[in-house]
Scaffold this motif. Structure first.
Motif, PDB file in Angstrom:
ATOM      1  N   GLU A 162       0.825  -1.209   0.000  1.00 60.51           N
ATOM      2  CA  GLU A 162       0.000   0.000   0.000  1.00 60.51           C
ATOM      3  C   GLU A 162       0.863   1.265   0.000  1.00 60.51           C
ATOM      4  O   GLU A 162       0.558   2.235  -0.707  1.00 60.51           O
ATOM      5  CB  GLU A 162      -0.932  -0.001   1.213  1.00 60.51           C
ATOM      6  CG  GLU A 162      -2.069  -0.997   1.119  1.00 60.51           C
ATOM      7  CD  GLU A 162      -1.611  -2.448   1.326  1.00 60.51           C
ATOM      8  OE1 GLU A 162      -2.347  -3.357   0.913  1.00 60.51           O
ATOM      9  OE2 GLU A 162      -0.518  -2.661   1.904  1.00 60.51           O
ATOM     10  N   LYS A 166       1.171   4.240  -2.823  1.00 61.03           N
ATOM     11  CA  LYS A 166       1.070   5.679  -2.556  1.00 61.03           C
ATOM     12  C   LYS A 166       2.296   6.430  -3.065  1.00 61.03           C
ATOM     13  O   LYS A 166       2.189   7.549  -3.590  1.00 61.03           O
ATOM     14  CB  LYS A 166       0.892   5.914  -1.052  1.00 61.03           C
ATOM     15  CG  LYS A 166      -0.450   5.467  -0.508  1.00 61.03           C
ATOM     16  CD  LYS A 166      -0.531   5.684   1.000  1.00 61.03           C
ATOM     17  CE  LYS A 166      -1.864   5.205   1.552  1.00 61.03           C
ATOM     18  NZ  LYS A 166      -1.945   5.377   3.036  1.00 61.03           N
ATOM     19  N   VAL A 234      -3.638  -4.917  -4.034  1.00 59.54           N
ATOM     20  CA  VAL A 234      -3.865  -3.544  -3.574  1.00 59.54           C
ATOM     21  C   VAL A 234      -5.196  -3.050  -4.132  1.00 59.54           C
ATOM     22  O   VAL A 234      -5.495  -3.227  -5.325  1.00 59.54           O
ATOM     23  CB  VAL A 234      -2.713  -2.612  -4.019  1.00 59.54           C
ATOM     24  CG1 VAL A 234      -3.072  -1.150  -3.770  1.00 59.54           C
ATOM     25  CG2 VAL A 234      -1.436  -2.989  -3.286  1.00 59.54           C
ATOM     26  N   ASP A 235      -6.000  -2.445  -3.293  1.00 57.96           N
ATOM     27  CA  ASP A 235      -7.329  -1.960  -3.673  1.00 57.96           C
ATOM     28  C   ASP A 235      -7.188  -0.788  -4.650  1.00 57.96           C
ATOM     29  O   ASP A 235      -6.534   0.211  -4.331  1.00 57.96           O
ATOM     30  CB  ASP A 235      -8.078  -1.510  -2.421  1.00 57.96           C
ATOM     31  CG  ASP A 235      -9.550  -1.194  -2.688  1.00 57.96           C
ATOM     32  OD1 ASP A 235      -9.906  -0.992  -3.869  1.00 57.96           O
ATOM     33  OD2 ASP A 235     -10.314  -1.129  -1.719  1.00 57.96           O
ATOM     34  N   LEU A 238      -7.608   2.751  -3.336  1.00 55.11           N
ATOM     35  CA  LEU A 238      -6.501   3.425  -2.665  1.00 55.11           C
ATOM     36  C   LEU A 238      -5.778   4.334  -3.648  1.00 55.11           C
ATOM     37  O   LEU A 238      -5.426   5.473  -3.312  1.00 55.11           O
ATOM     38  CB  LEU A 238      -5.530   2.398  -2.092  1.00 55.11           C
ATOM     39  CG  LEU A 238      -4.225   2.959  -1.515  1.00 55.11           C
ATOM     40  CD1 LEU A 238      -4.501   3.730  -0.228  1.00 55.11           C
ATOM     41  CD2 LEU A 238      -3.212   1.851  -1.266  1.00 55.11           C
TER      42      LEU A 238
END
Length: 309
Positions: A162, A166, A234-235, A238
Motif C-alpha cells: 500500500e 502511494k 492492492v485496492d 486506494l
C-alpha cells in the motif's frame, strides 16, 4: 564447470522495466549540448519591443521555469528511498537510469537560468533573480512536493504494498504523469512560436522535448508498477483516492497567476486550459491503471502532446 544461472538470477530482457532501461541507454542526451544563444537573443528582443514590459512581467516569464527547476531538484533527491527498497533486478536497473535522468533535468534548468535568464538580466541592467526564491512557489506547490517527499521516505519505515502504491501515485503518476505533463503542454505551446505575443525559445523547447522523452519512461514504469500492485491485491480505490486528493494541488499550481499584471491582456493559452488538461491526464492515467483490460501505452504515446507528428 560453468556456473548455471536460473532465470531469476539474471535480467528479464522482455520485462517492461528492462525495456525502459534499454530505451534510456539508447536515448542518452547531454543537457550541455543544447544551444541557448537564440533564447537570449529572442528574450531580449521580446522585452525591448513590448510596450510597458517591466520586471513584474519578467517574473511571469520566469515563474514556470523556476517551478520546473526546483521540481527537478526535489524529485532527484526524493527518488532514493524507492531505489533502496526495490528488490527486482530489472526494476533496479531502470531506476538507476531514472535517477541519472532526473539529475540531467536539474542540470538543464540550472544551466538555463545561468546562461539565459542571468544573461538577459545582465544585459538589461536588472538585478539577477534567484531561481530558488520562495516567491516562485505557491502553497499548493509546496504542499504537493512535501507530500511526495513524505510518501517516498515512508518506504524506509514501512515498506508495504500500500505504501509503495502511494509512493508511485505521488511521484510517477501525479508529479510526473499529470503535473509535469501539463507543464510541458503549457510551456512548449507558449514558447514554441505559436503566439506572436510570446517569445520563441527554441533551446527551452528542445530541453522540454528531451525531458519529456525521459519522463515518458518514468510515467510508464510507475503505471506498470501500480497495475502489478493491483493484480497482487492492492485496492484500486486506494490509488484513486490518493490521486484525487492531489489533483486540487496540481490545479492550484497550474492556475498560479500571481505574476500576471492586473491591467495586462491575457496572452497565450486560454484561461483554464491547463487545469482542464490536468484533469484529462488524470482521467486517462486512472483508466489505464485500474482497468484490467487496458494496456499501458508505449513511451511515445505516454508523452504525446497535441500537435506532435
Amino acid at each position: 564447470m560453468a556456473t548455471t544461472y536460473t532465470p531469476s538470477e539474471m535480467m528479464d530482457r522482455n520485462s517492461r522495466s528492462n525495456r525502459y532501461y534499454r530505451n534510456a541507454v539508447e536515448r542518452h542526451w547531454d543537457p550541455g549540448e543544447i544551444a541557448l544563444e537564440q533564447d537570449v537573443e529572442n528574450l531580449l528582443e521580446h522585452v525591448e519591443s513590448t510596450p510597458g514590459y517591466d520586471q513584474q512581467r519578467w517574473k511571469g516569464t520566469l515563474s514556470g521555469i523556476a517551478k520546473f527547476g526546483a521540481g527537478e531538484d526535489a524529485v532527484t533527491e526524493d527518488l532514493a528511498p524507492l531505489a533502496t527498497v526495490l528488490e527486482d533486478l530489472d526494476d533496479q536497473l531502470f531506476l538507476t537510469t531514472q535517477l541519472y535522468e532526473e539529475a540531467k533535468h536539474a542540470d538543464f534548468f540550472d544551466r538555463y537560468w545561468r546562461e539565459v535568464i542571468w544573461a538577459v538580466e545582465d544585459e538589461l541592467g536588472w538585478e539577477r533573480s534567484n531561481p530558488r526564491d520562495d516567491v516562485w512557489f505557491n502553497e499548493p506547490y509546496i504542499e504537493l512536493f512535501d507530500r511526495n517527499k513524505k510518501a517516498q521516505y515512508r518506504l524506509l519505515e514501512e515498506d508495504t504494498p500500500e505504501n509503495r502504491a502511494k509512493a508511485y501515485c505521488h511521484y510517477h503518476l501525479t508529479v510526473e504523469g499529470i503535473l509535469a505533463q501539463t507543464g510541458y503542454y503549457g510551456m512548449q505551446t507558449s514558447y514554441g512560436g505559436e503566439f506572436e505575443e510570446l517569445p520563441y525559445l527554441p533551446g527551452l523547447v528542445e530541453g522540454f522535448t528531451k525531458i519529456r522523452s525521459d519522463e515518458g519512461r518514468h510515467v510508464g514504469f510507475g503505471m506498470n508498477q501500480l497495475k502489478k500492485l493491483i493484480r497482487e491485491g492492492v485496492d484500486p480505490e486506494l490509488i484513486e483516492d490518493t490521486v484525487a486528493e492531489l489533483i486540487p494541488l496540481v490545479q492550484g499550481i497550474t492556475e498560479d497567476d500571481r505574476f500576471q499584471p492586473d491591467d495586462a491582456e491575457p496572452v497565450g493559452l486560454e484561461e483554464g486550459a491547463l487545469a482542464a488538461y490536468a484533469v484529462e491526464k488524470h482521467t486517462d492515467r486512472m483508466q489505464q491503471i485500474t482497468d484490467a483490460a487496458a494496456e499501458i501505452p508505449d513511451v511515445d504515446e505516454l508523452v504525446r502532446l497535441e500537435g506532435d507528428d
